[in-house]
Design a protein around this motif. Structure first.
Motif, mmCIF file in Angstrom:
data_model
loop_
_atom_site.group_PDB
_atom_site.id
_atom_site.type_symbol
_atom_site.label_atom_id
_atom_site.label_comp_id
_atom_site.label_asym_id
_atom_site.label_seq_id
_atom_site.Cartn_x
_atom_site.Cartn_y
_atom_site.Cartn_z
ATOM 1 N N ALA A 64 0.931 -1.231 0.014
ATOM 2 C CA ALA A 64 0.033 0.154 0.084
ATOM 3 C C ALA A 64 1.029 1.378 0.045
ATOM 4 O O ALA A 64 0.349 2.298 -0.360
ATOM 5 N N LEU A 65 2.199 1.096 0.223
ATOM 6 C CA LEU A 65 2.715 2.385 0.202
ATOM 7 C C LEU A 65 3.060 2.738 -0.970
ATOM 8 O O LEU A 65 3.472 2.096 -2.048
ATOM 9 N N ASP A 66 3.019 4.034 -1.356
ATOM 10 C CA ASP A 66 3.196 4.651 -2.551
ATOM 11 C C ASP A 66 4.686 5.013 -3.049
ATOM 12 O O ASP A 66 5.138 6.134 -2.509
ATOM 13 N N SER A 67 5.424 4.256 -3.606
ATOM 14 C CA SER A 67 6.838 4.468 -4.058
ATOM 15 C C SER A 67 7.015 5.811 -4.703
ATOM 16 O O SER A 67 7.968 6.344 -4.861
ATOM 17 N N LYS A 68 6.190 6.215 -5.679
ATOM 18 C CA LYS A 68 6.174 7.379 -6.340
ATOM 19 C C LYS A 68 5.960 8.552 -5.540
ATOM 20 O O LYS A 68 6.669 9.483 -6.040
ATOM 21 N N ARG A 69 5.676 8.487 -4.199
ATOM 22 C CA ARG A 69 5.491 9.856 -3.424
ATOM 23 C C ARG A 69 6.787 9.847 -2.389
ATOM 24 O O ARG A 69 6.700 10.588 -1.667
ATOM 25 N N LEU A 70 7.609 8.793 -2.588
ATOM 26 C CA LEU A 70 8.973 8.695 -1.653
ATOM 27 C C LEU A 70 9.938 9.142 -2.378
ATOM 28 O O LEU A 70 10.056 9.034 -3.592
ATOM 29 N N PRO A 71 11.050 9.952 -1.805
ATOM 30 C CA PRO A 71 12.272 10.141 -2.243
ATOM 31 C C PRO A 71 12.801 8.917 -2.890
ATOM 32 O O PRO A 71 12.556 7.815 -2.290
ATOM 33 N N LYS A 72 13.756 9.158 -4.059
ATOM 34 C CA LYS A 72 14.263 7.585 -4.559
ATOM 35 C C LYS A 72 14.861 6.525 -3.722
ATOM 36 O O LYS A 72 14.582 5.627 -3.607
ATOM 37 N N PRO A 73 15.831 6.922 -2.724
ATOM 38 C CA PRO A 73 16.171 6.034 -1.835
ATOM 39 C C PRO A 73 15.228 5.389 -0.911
ATOM 40 O O PRO A 73 15.340 4.124 -0.580
ATOM 41 N N LEU A 74 14.106 5.910 -0.427
ATOM 42 C CA LEU A 74 13.254 5.184 -0.002
ATOM 43 C C LEU A 74 12.332 4.321 -0.825
ATOM 44 O O LEU A 74 11.804 3.241 -0.399
ATOM 45 N N ALA A 75 12.206 4.830 -1.926
ATOM 46 C CA ALA A 75 11.379 4.015 -2.889
ATOM 47 C C ALA A 75 12.238 2.729 -3.273
ATOM 48 O O ALA A 75 11.953 1.653 -3.346
ATOM 49 N N ASP A 76 13.517 2.832 -3.407
ATOM 50 C CA ASP A 76 14.329 1.948 -3.696
ATOM 51 C C ASP A 76 14.379 0.939 -2.499
ATOM 52 O O ASP A 76 14.311 -0.321 -2.863
ATOM 53 N N GLU A 77 14.550 1.291 -1.114
ATOM 54 C CA GLU A 77 14.251 0.564 -0.111
ATOM 55 C C GLU A 77 12.906 -0.334 -0.152
ATOM 56 O O GLU A 77 12.728 -1.439 0.327
ATOM 57 N N LEU A 78 11.839 0.463 -0.544
ATOM 58 C CA LEU A 78 10.275 -0.246 -0.508
ATOM 59 C C LEU A 78 10.578 -1.353 -1.591
ATOM 60 O O LEU A 78 10.075 -2.661 -1.157
ATOM 61 N N HIS A 79 11.057 -1.145 -2.699
ATOM 62 C CA HIS A 79 11.163 -2.203 -3.637
ATOM 63 C C HIS A 79 11.983 -3.468 -3.163
ATOM 64 O O HIS A 79 11.503 -4.654 -3.271
ATOM 65 N N ARG A 80 13.055 -3.004 -2.360
ATOM 66 C CA ARG A 80 13.807 -4.371 -2.059
ATOM 67 C C ARG A 80 12.845 -5.027 -0.734
ATOM 68 O O ARG A 80 12.955 -6.158 -0.943
ATOM 69 N N ALA A 81 12.186 -4.236 -0.066
ATOM 70 C CA ALA A 81 11.375 -4.790 1.161
ATOM 71 C C ALA A 81 10.482 -5.500 0.471
ATOM 72 O O ALA A 81 10.053 -6.779 0.968
ATOM 73 N N ARG A 82 9.750 -5.319 -0.645
ATOM 74 C CA ARG A 82 8.744 -5.972 -1.444
ATOM 75 C C ARG A 82 9.190 -7.126 -1.713
ATOM 76 O O ARG A 82 8.494 -8.267 -1.577
#
Length: 87
Positions: A64-82
């Motif tokens: 549910a977390l929106d990676s498009k609304r996150l700064p790139k480093p956090l979006a990258d972390e989210l993709h790894r976490a998923r």
């Protein structure tokens, strides 16, 4: 402890919640990741902690977390976490 003024304390709490798991830990981590006053590095630890919890609720929270609304480093972390939580 997530209200502590010390970022290291907040990070240790998030890591502990990830190891503890469960619905309550998932909710607390979800809320922590959404807190605007936390630094991105702290939020990254919250995302990692969520990926450690082996439950449908934690996976749904990550999804549910929106990676498009996150700064790139956090979006990258989210993709790894998923990716990690899907294993």
């Amino acid at each position: 402890a997530l209200e502590s003024p010390d970022p290291d304390t907040r990070v240790r709490v998030m890591r502990s919640l990830g190891r503890l798991g469960g619905s309550e830990a998932t909710g607390v981590l979800r809320d922590a990741v959404a807190r605007p006053e936390l630094m991105d590095a702290e939020k990254a630890h919250g995302i990692r902690a969520l990926s450690m919890i082996d439950s449908a609720e934690a996976r749904e929270t990550l999804a549910a977390l929106d990676s498009k609304r996150l700064p790139k480093p956090l979006a990258d972390e989210l993709h790894r976490a998923r990716d990690h939580s899907a294993d």
